[in-house]
Scaffold this active site. Structure first.
Site, PDB file in Angstrom:
ATOM      1  N   GLY A  59       0.840  -1.190   0.000  1.00 50.24           N
ATOM      2  CA  GLY A  59       0.000   0.000   0.000  1.00 50.24           C
ATOM      3  C   GLY A  59       0.874   1.239   0.000  1.00 50.24           C
ATOM      4  O   GLY A  59       0.646   2.189   0.751  1.00 50.24           O
ATOM      5  N   HIS A  60       1.888   1.220  -0.846  1.00 52.91           N
ATOM      6  CA  HIS A  60       2.791   2.372  -0.973  1.00 52.91           C
ATOM      7  C   HIS A  60       3.647   2.225  -2.219  1.00 52.91           C
ATOM      8  O   HIS A  60       3.704   1.152  -2.835  1.00 52.91           O
ATOM      9  CB  HIS A  60       3.677   2.504   0.270  1.00 52.91           C
ATOM     10  N   ALA A  61       4.312   3.332  -2.562  1.00 53.01           N
ATOM     11  CA  ALA A  61       5.327   3.331  -3.614  1.00 53.01           C
ATOM     12  C   ALA A  61       6.593   3.932  -3.014  1.00 53.01           C
ATOM     13  O   ALA A  61       6.583   4.380  -1.855  1.00 53.01           O
ATOM     14  CB  ALA A  61       4.857   4.141  -4.815  1.00 53.01           C
ATOM     15  N   ARG A 106       2.454  -0.793  -4.931  1.00 56.27           N
ATOM     16  CA  ARG A 106       2.287  -2.236  -4.753  1.00 56.27           C
ATOM     17  C   ARG A 106       1.443  -2.556  -3.532  1.00 56.27           C
ATOM     18  O   ARG A 106       1.501  -1.846  -2.511  1.00 56.27           O
ATOM     19  CB  ARG A 106       3.640  -2.967  -4.686  1.00 56.27           C
ATOM     20  N   ILE A 131       5.916   6.744  -0.473  1.00 55.36           N
ATOM     21  CA  ILE A 131       4.703   7.504  -0.809  1.00 55.36           C
ATOM     22  C   ILE A 131       3.552   6.622  -0.358  1.00 55.36           C
ATOM     23  O   ILE A 131       3.331   5.547  -0.924  1.00 55.36           O
ATOM     24  CB  ILE A 131       4.600   7.760  -2.319  1.00 55.36           C
TER      25      ILE A 131
END
Ligand code: TYD
Length: 145
Positions: A59-61, A106, A131
């Site tokens: 749940g982030h980049a 992802r 992010i």
């Protein structure tokens, strides 16, 4: 072309990586060398385990981080979003990793019981590289500030 010659400074791509395997009657052996089998020097390794089947991870980049994700045992789903298109991968073979370069959102879920997810990373942990807001990620990829 050797992996080390591949352009690694771009963003927004994923690709599957096949690692070598040495098999004999005693079992299988797989190895990975930074700069050879993965396109960066490995600076960190972490792994997820004891993940409940209904848990969602990721749940982030990342602004700069490159990673390769493996299912060392069991299986799980990796959902990928490059800011324009979504795709998904089911990892279940310890010889096959998913290379994720910078600026890829992802999410991971559907971990099988006993699954172990190993991640090779190009940099030490740095929360400032994350992010965690999907809207912000999409705007950054699309050049909207
Ligand atoms: P996070 O990367 O959000 O986990 P995931 O993407 O697998 O769901 O990290 C969860 C927590 O663990 C967060 O508080 C930061 C910490 N952490 C570290 O301290 N070092 C690390 O190398 C990683 C990957 C996470």
């Amino acid at each position: 072309m050797p992996m080390s010659e591949l352009e690694t400074n771009d963003q927004g791509h994923v690709r599957l990586i096949d690692l070598p395997v040495v098999s004999d009657p005693r079992g299988d052996l797989t190895f990975v060398e930074g700069g050879r089998h993965v396109p960066f020097a490995i600076q960190r390794v972490y792994y997820l385990y004891n993940v409940p089947v209904d848990a969602e991870r990721g749940g982030h980049a990342h602004l700069e981080l490159e990673q390769v994700v493996f299912a060392l045992s069991g299986s799980f789903r990796l959902k990928i979003d490059d800011g324009h298109q979504q795709s998904e991968y089911w990892l279940r073979d310890p010889r096959k990793g998913l290379y994720i370069n910078r600026m890829i959102w992802r999410e991971m879920d559907s971990f099988s019981q006993g699954a172990v997810c190993m991640v090779l990373a190009s940099k030490p942990y740095d929360e400032a590289d994350y992010i965690r807001d999907h809207g912000k990620f999409t705007n950054l990829v699309r050049g909207i500030s």
